[in-house]
Enzyme design. Structure first.
Site, PDB file in Angstrom:
ATOM      1  N   GLN A 137       0.957  -0.998  -0.099  1.00 14.20           N
ATOM      2  CA  GLN A 137       0.003   0.324   0.010  1.00 14.20           C
ATOM      3  C   GLN A 137       0.598   1.013   0.188  1.00 14.20           C
ATOM      4  OE1 GLN A 137      -2.884  -1.306   3.441  1.00 14.20           O
ATOM      5  NE2 GLN A 137      -3.795  -0.364   1.666  1.00 14.20           N
ATOM      6  N   HIS A 154      -3.801  -8.670   0.714  1.00 12.48           N
ATOM      7  CA  HIS A 154      -2.915  -7.618   0.133  1.00 12.48           C
ATOM      8  C   HIS A 154      -1.675  -8.406  -0.155  1.00 12.48           C
ATOM      9  CE1 HIS A 154      -4.889  -3.711   0.414  1.00 12.48           C
ATOM     10  NE2 HIS A 154      -5.094  -3.764   1.647  1.00 12.48           N
TER      11      HIS A 154
HETATM   12 NI    NI Z   1      -6.600  -2.695   2.664  1.00 13.03          NI
END
Ligand code: NI
Length: 170
Positions: A51, A143
């Site tokens: 991220q 993720h």
């Molecule tokens: Ni997330």
């Protein structure tokens, strides 16, 4: 420490399978501290390295205790995490993601999991988590494999719109 930019969909790094962390150097420590600061500033309860555009297998999380509202918030750092056990019992909960702004969705997660991995210094780490913390861990570990909550949400919707929830598009 510095706040890093959180990438959002459709950034390709979010769909990549992240690589294992093999070097526990100062660069990694800086990344971890930056991720914690970035998560707090967002604010969010978890953040995975992809991220912040770093395709490595680690995440940070910060959460209290479902069973004790007065319990202090704890900060978790997991390197190369792996779910080694998961309860058959599941729960549906509403999740969001800092990389998918404005969207939430109902996701089924294992109620209880055991996670193996390493701490920030490369020492073995094993943790059991249940309830919301287990949900955060499962979301963040997804993720690392390029999986987003919208991939397996029962339904997703935009909470700022006063409309009825609609089924996930995919
Ligand atoms: Ni997330």
């Amino acid at each position: 420490m510095s706040i890093r930019t959180i990438v959002t969909v459709p950034h390709p790094v979010l769909r990549q399978k992240a690589g294992k962390v093999t070097t526990f150097d100062q660069e990694l420590q800086t990344l971890i501290d930056d991720m914690i600061e970035t998560m707090r500033a967002a604010p969010g309860v978890g953040l995975a390295a992809p991220q912040v555009n770093v395709p490595l297998r680690l995440f940070v999380a910060e959460y209290g205790d479902d069973d004790d509202p007065d319990a202090p918030v704890q900060t978790y750092v997991f390197i190369n995490p792996r779910i080694v056990a998961a309860s058959r019992e599941t729960e549906v909960g509403v999740e969001g993601c800092l990389s998918i702004p404005g969207l939430v969705g109902e996701v089924i997660r294992a109620q209880r999991i055991t996670v193996n991995g390493l701490d920030r210094h490369g020492k073995p780490l094993k943790m059991e988590a249940h309830g919301w913390l287990a949900r955060i861990f499962q979301h963040e570990i997804d993720h690392l494999d390029g999986v987003l909550f919208t991939d397996h949400a029962l339904r997703v919707w935009r909470p700022e719109e006063e409309t009825e929830p609609h089924p996930a598009a995919d």
